[in-house]
Motif scaffolding. Structure first.
Motif: not given
Lengths: 594, 460
Positions: B27, B264, A7-9, B275-276, B45-48, B267-268
């Motif tokens: 992506k 986004r 459901i989430k990536v 962090g990445y 960037l994100e799928v929810n 957390v910095p």
């Protein structure tokens, strides 16, 4: 078991629903490409999964299949000389399958299923055996005899059948009659990586791990079964030190984990180790080495796993009764992987964004080291030494990973950027580093080298300490303010630094120094010091110190490091020269007086 | 026909949240159509569930929640490549910027690439002669290395990089080479400096340029180095070329990354960078190298400006942990009027040991390099001491070292911008400087080499 649905990536984190049957740390296969993942959080029927492969292209709706088993490694013949990624896929097999780049969803079993190994039984029909007992051996490489043991979970029983000959790792090599029925034993065992392998008893370490690195062996030794860390800013020589340990440490098995580091470094090990010869046996070093490579651009979750994969393999060889050395370069990258996953799980961060459980994870890892009495009726002894590199941001040792590490390890090799700039390698600061094993292993060293060694070591360190104090004075008021005796101390300390501690890992002779040679080298430096001290103390005031320091014999002391191990006899002559040249100089001074 | 969504729910900074989407993947490349027909590009960037978070490369200004139309293109960002890209100038997203024709692609490559299998890598060991003594003699570069220039604002890193691009060659070989240049957020003048230098020397024919200037969309910079490296991989590993990739300025890249991360609400890590950052930077740097059985190579020369000349700032710090060394440009030497102002002491080339020695440069190279380092470090210490206590406080030997340090800076490090020194010249220069020192102090050099190379010493 029902399949889950994504459901989430979000980067390496995938959330799936309909995962009610899942258990924490179960392995899953994500999407039809079969990407490997591990469950790290469960809420209701939703599971958060860290995926060990690139997640680009995944979307909601894709299926997730639970394998029902935790992340495990395969243990058996074929580990030595292999290079694995963080989840124990052999990189050479991946290369043969998909070419120069690591793409996604590649399946590759860790141990070759086709290859046959010559199994020689050590037990016979009717023998009573228990978990850990050696059933037989396989000569895996010229350096390693692989001992096939009864897996830890198998109850004691009687050998019903045992076979001899050529077998693959999945062939049955023995049948045991146990209270739970007949158990077929193959050469292949599996073990979940996040759980330490069992042993009977843990003991304090007392034998030094001889590394051939003078500053380590002489001043800051690590014991077999001990733990050490090397924190240092970039360019200070962490990796070179780790490579030197992997090359020259007198362990029987070396496991080297490249965790989130450079690809070329692993290539370097792969190309260099088969060429280098073990100082004892003359066999290529690769024949005792297992490599785990998860470079910095490989998926971040697999980096987290690589440390555990490595240490489980190391424990397996320890269980056989070997002395194993594990190098992890760098544990900071592993901690960063933890931080990244923790951030994506939206956990409350601790210091600098690291999760609050960072300290306990670090401690758990290092505690898997130790000298142990292993399972099995013969009470074999094994040792697992762990050396972790730490990469503190900006070289600042107060950061969380370094601090968490220092709380647990017993040896601290402090790398110093200012030494590295001067190209003093290994750039290990002799005033800040420490080893808490010195006391434990001194009895062993006394036996090996005699009492004088301990005295010489103390004197050497004392001179280095005095140098640091005297240098402050020199910085304030100049060298002229020092007495002749103090200037001699400075000169000898300099000699210890340049002629003893400085070691060129790229020089064919200097790269490795045996304990006996270390003894002789230190002895030469101190002999000169003592002879010179006699002259200085006699109070020959007009004695020209510059002349004393420029005696030709000093160059020979400096070059002792380049004398090959087999020609150490040459150094006796240097001893005589020291006495002769100082006596001559002192004679000159005497005549001038008269 | 692709489905078009008009369901933008939120726009915040460079990010857009699109609702009620179906079949969207992480992506994935997106197109955003504005009412005027303008098309911008973005990436998921994100799928929810049915929500997708999209980063807009060209920035979100002027986008209206109700009017914007979004299409998900079902693939990642790709770069069309063919040999025709040589000599061309593209923008930060790989579209022609030079008014030339569109590229007719030989193939389309995903700009994220895949990690090179460490097992497939070939260890870099071919010496690159840059003609700059401070690099060739002290921090030798090899083919397939990633060696960044750590600089500060106002320092001549661009001139140095251009000089290296001009002069770099592998001795005794005639091979196909190319330069790939990626500009991220640098000024027009800086970019123009490189372009005109490439024109002047004719290198432009063998160059591919990706230009994202300071006033171009900041988020586009995230794609720019990946575009450049994809082009480089194509030229190196499919067209057998030796490619030098110049990336400037990584600091602007990292700032774009921070902007996204802040938008986004992640957390910095240190100084607000995500962090990445380490992992992200490594996905750029690690694309340098050589591959067994392939003729070409990718050598990277990234440039980054250290904020306040601080080497412990996260960008240089994390870069230093990934790259194979660093060339540090020093403000002190620059003020002294020395070009190139390379501070050799903190500079380092990790791969030098495999690229030097008999058959590559010369047998005495490793020893003399170590000796020059040790002597220069000692000379600088002596000079510091003299600055406090006066020259008279130095011993005779230290005075010699102090003189050595000065001569080293003025004769060895300093050279002309057009001066292309051979490695022989560089090494011999080192030996000339050794003759300033007492022979007994040359502890790091083997006796045989001293006999062979040390010029006859003047009696004093």
């Amino acid at each position: 078991m029902g399949d889950g649905r994504i459901i989430k990536v979000s980067g390496p984190l995938v959330v799936a629903e309909n995962m009610g049957d899942a258990r924490m740390y179960d392995m899953v296969r994500v999407s039809d490409e079969g990407l490997l993942g591990e469950i790290i959080e469960i809420r209701g029927d939703r599971a958060s999964i860290q995926v060990y492969e690139e997640t680009g292209g995944l979307g909601p709706g894709a299926p997730v299949y639970n394998t029902g088993a935790p992340l495990s490694v395969e243990l058996g013949p074929g580990l030595i000389e292999a290079i694995f990624d963080g989840v124990q896929r052999p990189l050479d097999v991946i290369w043969k399958k998909v070419g120069d780049y690591i793409t996604r969803g590649i399946e590759a079993v860790a141990l070759d299923r086709e290859r046959k190994w010559a199994f020689v039984p050590r037990v016979k029909k009717g023998d009573l055996v228990q978990a850990g007992d050696v059933l037989g051996t396989v000569q895996e490489t010229t350096l390693v005899e692989h001992r096939i043991m009864v897996p830890p979970a198998v109850p004691s029983g009687k050998v019903a059948e045992v076979f001899s000959g050529e077998f693959t790792v999945t062939d049955v090599i023995a049948r045991l009659e146990t209270p739970n029925g007949v158990v077929d034993v193959t050469m292949l065992q599996k073990w979940p990586v996040r759980k330490g392998r069992p042993y009977k008893e843990k003991m304090g370490p007392y034998i030094p791990l001889i590394t051939g690195q003078r500053i380590l062996d002489t001043f800051f030794p690590v014991a077999k079964g001990g733990t050490a860390c090397i924190p240092g800013p970039f360019g200070s020589g962490k990796t070179v030190t780790q490579h030197q340990l992997a090359k020259w440490a007198d362990a029987e098995i070396v496991v080297y984990i490249g965790c989130g580091e450079r690809g070329n470094e692993m290539t370097d090990v792969l190309m260099e180790f088969p060429e280098l010869k073990d100082p004892k046996s003359g066999e290529p070093l690769m024949k005792r080495t297992v490599l785990i490579a998860n470079t910095s651009n490989m998926p971040v979750a697999a980096r987290e796993a690589s440390i555990y994969t490595g240490i489980t393999i190391a424990e397996y060889f320890r269980d056989m009764g070997y002395s194993v050395a594990l190098m992890a370069d760098s544990t900071s990258r592993w901690a960063e992987a933890l931080r990244e996953m923790s951030g994506r799980l939206e956990e409350m961060p601790g210091e600098e964004g690291y999760p609050a459980y960072l300290g306990s994870r670090v401690a758990e890892f290092y505690e898997r080291a130790g000298r142990t009495i292993n399972l099995g009726s013969d009470n074999r002894e094994g040792a697992l030494t762990v050396v972790g590199a730490v990469s503190p941001p900006g070289g600042d040792l107060s950061e969380p990973v370094t601090q968490a590490t220092l709380r647990i390890v017993k040896v601290f090799w402090s790398l110093d950027a200012s030494l590295a700039y001067r190209r003093h390698f290994p750039a290990i600061n002799w005033l800040l580093s420490y080893s808490l094993y010195q006391e434990n292993i001194d009895p062993y060293l006394r036996e090996l080298l005699g009492d004088k060694w301990i005295e010489m070591r103390r004197e050497g360190m004392r001179l280095l300490q005095e140098e640091a104090e005297l240098e402050e004075i020199v910085r304030l008021v100049g060298v002229d303010a020092l007495s002749a005796r103090e200037r001699l101390t400075l000169e000898t300390a300099k000699s210890i630094r340049e002629d003893f501690l400085h070691q060129n890992s790229f020089h064919e002779v200097d790269t490795y120094t045996s304990m006996h040679k270390q003894y002789r080298m230190m002895e030469l430096i101190l002999n000169f010091h003592h002879e010179a001290l006699k002259v200085v103390e006699k109070g020959e005031l007009d004695l020209d110190l510059e002349k004393l320091f420029a005696l030709p014999v000093r160059e020979r002391i400096a070059r002792a490091k380049y004398v090959p191990e087999e020609n150490l006899g040459e150094l006796d002559d240097v001893d005589n020269e020291i006495k002769k040249q100082i006596a001559e100089l002192s004679g000159e001074g005497g005549e001038a007086d008269a | 026909m692709l489905k078009e969504y008009k369901t933008v729910a939120e726009i915040a900074g460079p990010l857009m949240l699109v609702e009620n989407v179906e079949g969207v993947s992480y992506k994935e490349l997106t197109e955003i159509e504005l009412p005027g027909g303008e098309i911008r590009r973005g990436q998921v960037l994100e799928v929810n569930g049915d929500k997708a978070l999209v980063q807009v490369f060209e920035g979100s200004s002027g986008i209206n929640i109700r009017a914007a139309k979004i299409r998900f293109l079902g693939k990642g960002i790709e770069l069309p490549v063919s040999l025709d890209i040589l000599g061309r100038v593209f923008d930060g997203m790989g579209r022609p910027r030079d008014k030339g024709p569109k590229i007719i692609p030989d193939k389309r490559l995903d700009i994220n690439g895949f990690p090179i299998n460490p097992y497939a890598r070939d260890y870099p060991s071919e010496f690159i002669q840059t003609g700059v003594s401070a690099i060739d003699g002290m921090n030798t570069m090899v083919r397939g290395q990633k060696l960044p220039i750590f600089s500060g604002s106002g320092l001549p890193h661009s001139r140095l990089a251009a000089q290296i691009a001009r002069q770099a060659k592998v001795l005794g070989t005639e091979t196909k080479f190319a330069v790939v240049f990626a500009a991220m957020g640098i000024t027009f003048e800086e970019a123009e400096y490189f372009i005109s230098d490439f024109r002047r020397t004719g290198a432009i024919e063998r160059a591919v340029l990706f230009i994202n200037l300071a006033d171009d969309p900041a988020i586009e910079r995230i794609a720019t180095p990946r575009m450049a490296l994809t082009a480089a991989e194509y030229l190196a590993f499919e067209q057998d070329m030796h490619v030098l990739v110049i990336l400037t300025d990584l600091t602007n890249y990292a700032e774009a990354l921070r902007e996204i991360s802040a938008a986004r609400k992640e957390v910095p890590g240190r100084r607000g960078y995500p962090g990445y950052l380490y992992t992200d930077l490594s996905s750029i740097y690690e694309r340098a190298g050589r591959i067994k059985g392939r003729k070409g190579s990718i050598t990277q020369l990234p440039i980054l400006t250290m904020p306040e000349d601080d080497k412990t700032h996260p960008i240089p710090d994390l870069s230093g942990y990934i790259t194979e060394g660093q060339i540090i440009v020093s403000r002190d030497l620059h003020r002294k009027g020395i070009y190139p102002p390379i501070d050799v002491l903190p500079s380092l080339s990790r791969l030098k040991d495999k690229g030097i020695g008999a058959g590559k440069t010369r047998e005495d190279h490793a020893d003399t390099m170590n000796q020059l380092y040790a002597a220069y470090a000692r000379g600088k210490e002596a000079k510091e001491l003299a600055a406090i206590l006066g020259e008279a406080a130095l011993t005779e030997v230290d005075k010699k070292f102090s003189k050595f340090a000065d001569e080293f800076e003025f004769r060895y490090i300093q050279q002309g911008e057009e001066e292309d020194r051979t490695i022989e010249e560089t090494l011999n220069l080192g030996w000339e400087l050794f003759s300033l020192l007492p022979r007994a102090e040359l502890k790091r050099v083997r006796d045989a080499y001293i006999e062979k190379y040390l010029p006859a010493q003047k009696e004093d």
